[in-house]
Scaffold this active site. Structure first.
Site, short mmCIF file in Angstrom:
data_model
loop_
_atom_site.label_atom_id
_atom_site.label_comp_id
_atom_site.label_asym_id
_atom_site.label_seq_id
_atom_site.Cartn_x
_atom_site.Cartn_y
_atom_site.Cartn_z
N GLY A 1 0.61 -1.36 0.11
CA GLY A 1 -0.22 0.39 0.07
C GLY A 1 0.71 1.52 0.37
N SER A 2 0.73 2.02 -1.51
CA SER A 2 1.53 3.34 -0.99
C SER A 2 0.75 4.27 -1.97
CB SER A 2 2.72 3.43 -1.16
OG SER A 2 3.31 3.83 -0.87
#
Length: 219
Positions: free
Chosen positions: A187-188
């Site tokens: 996640g980013s």
């Protein structure tokens, strides 16, 4: 659909942890059937999550020298004019894509061309939507000069869960639109910095697909 090479150790560790949990529950508590069912369900859930995270879809990229393809799967969270201070040092249109843990996390080249800049920055792990994440978080910045003479910058940004950024290009490399340039674990966000006046083809909160969605069009 295949599994990405970056997932090898994560998948192996998940298998080992699951094996130890199952062995421990059945050995230490041989009659606790409800505990066994819970451990089985937990291990299955963890394995499914890890496998889906490292999935690598197979599809054909429709290359277009006039188009800037989306570099990542996710949701558009920023479209605004900003002062880009690291490389161009002038005003640019920033388009940011947030990748949740359920998205494919392969990052793809928005255009074909030559890598003119590639730099890794250690940093913090603020949540990816934090205003300062693009300048204070762990990140990489990559600029590519396209075949049409237009140069764009894109930036991988770590988040609260993303603790490892991988990128596979260096200055001077020739890259192809839609091919992988990197991967971010768990996640980013990816920021793209485009010339002022570029036609933007997406809207805020729009769900986009890396290597498929046309993010913008060159003039």
């Amino acid at each position: 659909m295949t599994l990405h090479r970056e997932g090898f150790w994560s998948i192996l560790i998940t298998l080992l942890v699951s094996t130890l949990l199952i062995w421990g529950s059945t050995t230490l508590f041989p009659t606790a059937n409800y505990l066994h069912y819970f451990i089985y369900a937990l291990c299955t859930f963890l394995m499914v999550v890890v496998l889906q995270f490292f999935r690598s879809p197979i599809f054909t990229v429709k290359q277009n020298d006039k188009a800037i393809l989306c570099p990542a799967d996710g949701k558009v969270v920023v479209i605004e004019e900003v002062q880009e201070t690291e490389y161009f040092k002038d005003k640019r249109i920033q388009v940011s894509i947030f990748m949740s843990p359920i998205n494919v996390h392969i990052n793809r080249n928005p255009i074909s061309g030559t890598v003119t800049f590639a730099k890794y920055h250690p940093g913090k792990f603020l949540v990816a939507w934090h205003p300062k994440s693009s300048t204070e978080n762990e990140r990489t910045s990559i600029a590519v000069k396209g075949t049409q003479g237009v140069e764009i910058l894109f930036r991988q940004i770590a988040g609260a869960l993303a603790r490892r950024i991988k990128y596979y290009v260096t200055t001077g490399d020739t890259v192809t639109q839609g091919e992988e340039f990197g991967f971010i674990k768990f996640g980013s966000r990816v920021d793209v910095f485009l010339p002022i006046g570029t036609k933007i083809n997406v809207g805020l909160d729009e769900v986009v697909k890396g290597g498929c969605t046309v993010l913008a069009e060159l003039n």
